[in-house]
Design a protein around this motif. Structure first.
Motif, PDB file in Angstrom:
ATOM      1  N   MET A  85       0.851  -1.175   0.000  1.00  0.00           N
ATOM      2  CA  MET A  85       0.000   0.000   0.000  1.00  0.00           C
ATOM      3  C   MET A  85       0.890   1.229   0.000  1.00  0.00           C
ATOM      4  N   ASP A  86       0.644   2.123  -0.924  1.00  0.00           N
ATOM      5  CA  ASP A  86       1.375   3.385  -1.021  1.00  0.00           C
ATOM      6  C   ASP A  86       0.876   4.336   0.072  1.00  0.00           C
ATOM      7  N   VAL A  87       1.773   4.796   0.946  1.00  0.00           N
ATOM      8  CA  VAL A  87       1.393   5.620   2.080  1.00  0.00           C
ATOM      9  C   VAL A  87       0.755   6.938   1.635  1.00  0.00           C
ATOM     10  N   THR A  88       1.276   7.560   0.607  1.00  0.00           N
ATOM     11  CA  THR A  88       0.724   8.824   0.129  1.00  0.00           C
ATOM     12  C   THR A  88      -0.715   8.647  -0.358  1.00  0.00           C
ATOM     13  N   SER A  89      -0.977   7.576  -1.089  1.00  0.00           N
ATOM     14  CA  SER A  89      -2.340   7.300  -1.558  1.00  0.00           C
ATOM     15  C   SER A  89      -3.260   6.977  -0.382  1.00  0.00           C
ATOM     16  N   ALA A  90      -2.746   6.241   0.592  1.00  0.00           N
ATOM     17  CA  ALA A  90      -3.543   5.908   1.773  1.00  0.00           C
ATOM     18  C   ALA A  90      -3.887   7.165   2.560  1.00  0.00           C
ATOM     19  N   GLN A  91      -2.937   8.083   2.683  1.00  0.00           N
ATOM     20  CA  GLN A  91      -3.195   9.343   3.382  1.00  0.00           C
ATOM     21  C   GLN A  91      -4.277  10.142   2.663  1.00  0.00           C
ATOM     22  N   ALA A  92      -4.201  10.192   1.344  1.00  0.00           N
ATOM     23  CA  ALA A  92      -5.195  10.928   0.566  1.00  0.00           C
ATOM     24  C   ALA A  92      -6.573  10.299   0.714  1.00  0.00           C
ATOM     25  N   ILE A 129      -7.671   1.442   7.647  1.00  0.00           N
ATOM     26  CA  ILE A 129      -7.714   1.633   6.198  1.00  0.00           C
ATOM     27  C   ILE A 129      -7.072   0.433   5.508  1.00  0.00           C
ATOM     28  N   GLU A 130      -7.670   0.041   4.394  1.00  0.00           N
ATOM     29  CA  GLU A 130      -7.054  -1.001   3.568  1.00  0.00           C
ATOM     30  C   GLU A 130      -7.482  -0.796   2.120  1.00  0.00           C
ATOM     31  N   LEU A 131      -6.621  -1.200   1.232  1.00  0.00           N
ATOM     32  CA  LEU A 131      -6.875  -1.149  -0.205  1.00  0.00           C
ATOM     33  C   LEU A 131      -7.351  -2.521  -0.645  1.00  0.00           C
ATOM     34  N   GLU A 174      -7.882  -5.832  -2.879  1.00  0.00           N
ATOM     35  CA  GLU A 174      -6.846  -6.589  -3.588  1.00  0.00           C
ATOM     36  C   GLU A 174      -6.687  -6.157  -5.035  1.00  0.00           C
ATOM     37  N   ASP A 175      -7.810  -5.758  -5.669  1.00  0.00           N
ATOM     38  CA  ASP A 175      -7.729  -5.324  -7.063  1.00  0.00           C
ATOM     39  C   ASP A 175      -7.426  -3.828  -7.200  1.00  0.00           C
ATOM     40  N   GLY A 176      -7.311  -3.118  -6.074  1.00  0.00           N
ATOM     41  CA  GLY A 176      -6.995  -1.690  -6.097  1.00  0.00           C
ATOM     42  C   GLY A 176      -8.147  -0.808  -6.529  1.00  0.00           C
ATOM     43  N   ALA A 177      -9.344  -1.384  -6.668  1.00  0.00           N
ATOM     44  CA  ALA A 177     -10.495  -0.630  -7.166  1.00  0.00           C
ATOM     45  C   ALA A 177     -11.121   0.268  -6.111  1.00  0.00           C
ATOM     46  N   SER A 178     -10.885  -0.041  -4.834  1.00  0.00           N
ATOM     47  CA  SER A 178     -11.501   0.776  -3.789  1.00  0.00           C
ATOM     48  C   SER A 178     -10.720   0.674  -2.481  1.00  0.00           C
ATOM     49  N   TRP A 179     -10.949   1.665  -1.642  1.00  0.00           N
ATOM     50  CA  TRP A 179     -10.399   1.689  -0.301  1.00  0.00           C
ATOM     51  C   TRP A 179     -11.507   1.305   0.669  1.00  0.00           C
ATOM     52  N   ARG A 180     -11.135   0.760   1.799  1.00  0.00           N
ATOM     53  CA  ARG A 180     -12.067   0.507   2.903  1.00  0.00           C
ATOM     54  C   ARG A 180     -11.517   1.304   4.078  1.00  0.00           C
ATOM     55  N   VAL A 181     -12.230   2.365   4.460  1.00  0.00           N
ATOM     56  CA  VAL A 181     -11.751   3.290   5.480  1.00  0.00           C
ATOM     57  C   VAL A 181     -12.747   3.308   6.638  1.00  0.00           C
ATOM     58  N   VAL A 182     -12.261   3.049   7.836  1.00  0.00           N
ATOM     59  CA  VAL A 182     -13.107   3.115   9.033  1.00  0.00           C
ATOM     60  C   VAL A 182     -12.797   4.428   9.749  1.00  0.00           C
ATOM     61  N   VAL A 183     -13.867   5.207   9.985  1.00  0.00           N
ATOM     62  CA  VAL A 183     -13.740   6.507  10.645  1.00  0.00           C
ATOM     63  C   VAL A 183     -14.619   6.492  11.894  1.00  0.00           C
ATOM     64  N   GLY A 184     -14.051   6.935  13.008  1.00  0.00           N
ATOM     65  CA  GLY A 184     -14.798   7.045  14.252  1.00  0.00           C
ATOM     66  C   GLY A 184     -15.118   8.504  14.532  1.00  0.00           C
ATOM     67  N   TYR A 185     -16.218   8.738  15.228  1.00  0.00           N
ATOM     68  CA  TYR A 185     -16.623  10.100  15.569  1.00  0.00           C
ATOM     69  C   TYR A 185     -17.619  10.077  16.716  1.00  0.00           C
ATOM     70  N   GLY A 188     -10.792   3.665  -5.619  1.00  0.00           N
ATOM     71  CA  GLY A 188      -9.344   3.558  -5.463  1.00  0.00           C
ATOM     72  C   GLY A 188      -8.548   4.615  -6.195  1.00  0.00           C
ATOM     73  N   VAL A 189      -9.130   5.218  -7.225  1.00  0.00           N
ATOM     74  CA  VAL A 189      -8.408   6.217  -8.016  1.00  0.00           C
ATOM     75  C   VAL A 189      -8.968   7.620  -7.786  1.00  0.00           C
ATOM     76  N   THR A 190     -10.281   7.777  -7.978  1.00  0.00           N
ATOM     77  CA  THR A 190     -10.891   9.112  -7.910  1.00  0.00           C
ATOM     78  C   THR A 190     -11.226   9.546  -6.487  1.00  0.00           C
ATOM     79  N   LEU A 191     -11.283   8.595  -5.558  1.00  0.00           N
ATOM     80  CA  LEU A 191     -11.657   8.824  -4.161  1.00  0.00           C
ATOM     81  C   LEU A 191     -13.100   9.287  -3.997  1.00  0.00           C
ATOM     82  N   GLU A 192     -13.904   9.132  -5.051  1.00  0.00           N
ATOM     83  CA  GLU A 192     -15.333   9.433  -4.930  1.00  0.00           C
ATOM     84  C   GLU A 192     -15.982   8.332  -4.105  1.00  0.00           C
TER      85      GLU A 192
END
Length: 93
Positions: free
Chosen positions: A1-8, A32-34, A36-47, A78-82
């Protein structure tokens, strides 16, 4: 996982959550995890919802901050972050 992409992806997921839930306070990246196919991120956010915050010091002493925390799983592209999907967080089985 690329750290810069994960941060974004993490930054964008938190921004999206705050846009969709304006009452969210004390947002934090929980995981956060990418895919396997790189098509999307899975991000858990707490609030914490602003309306759930203690209004008096006494209430703050008797309420566990962890019990107030809510978690959402956001799935940005995974690319556009939409945002593709947002759902309640569930512990993996």
């Amino acid at each position: 996982m690329d750290v810069t992409s994960a941060q974004a992806a993490a930054k964008r997921a938190v921004e999206i959550l705050v846009e969709l839930i304006p009452e969210a306070r004390y947002t934090a990246l929980e995981g956060i995890e990418l895919s396997e196919d790189g098509a999307s991120w899975r991000v858990v956010v707490g609030y914490v919802l602003g309306s759930d915050l203690p209004t008096t010091a006494l209430t703050g002493l008797t309420t566990s901050p962890k019990s107030l925390r809510t978690y959402k799983t956001l799935i940005p592209d995974g690319v556009t972050l939409e945002l593709k999907r947002m759902e309640p967080y569930h512990e993996p089985a």
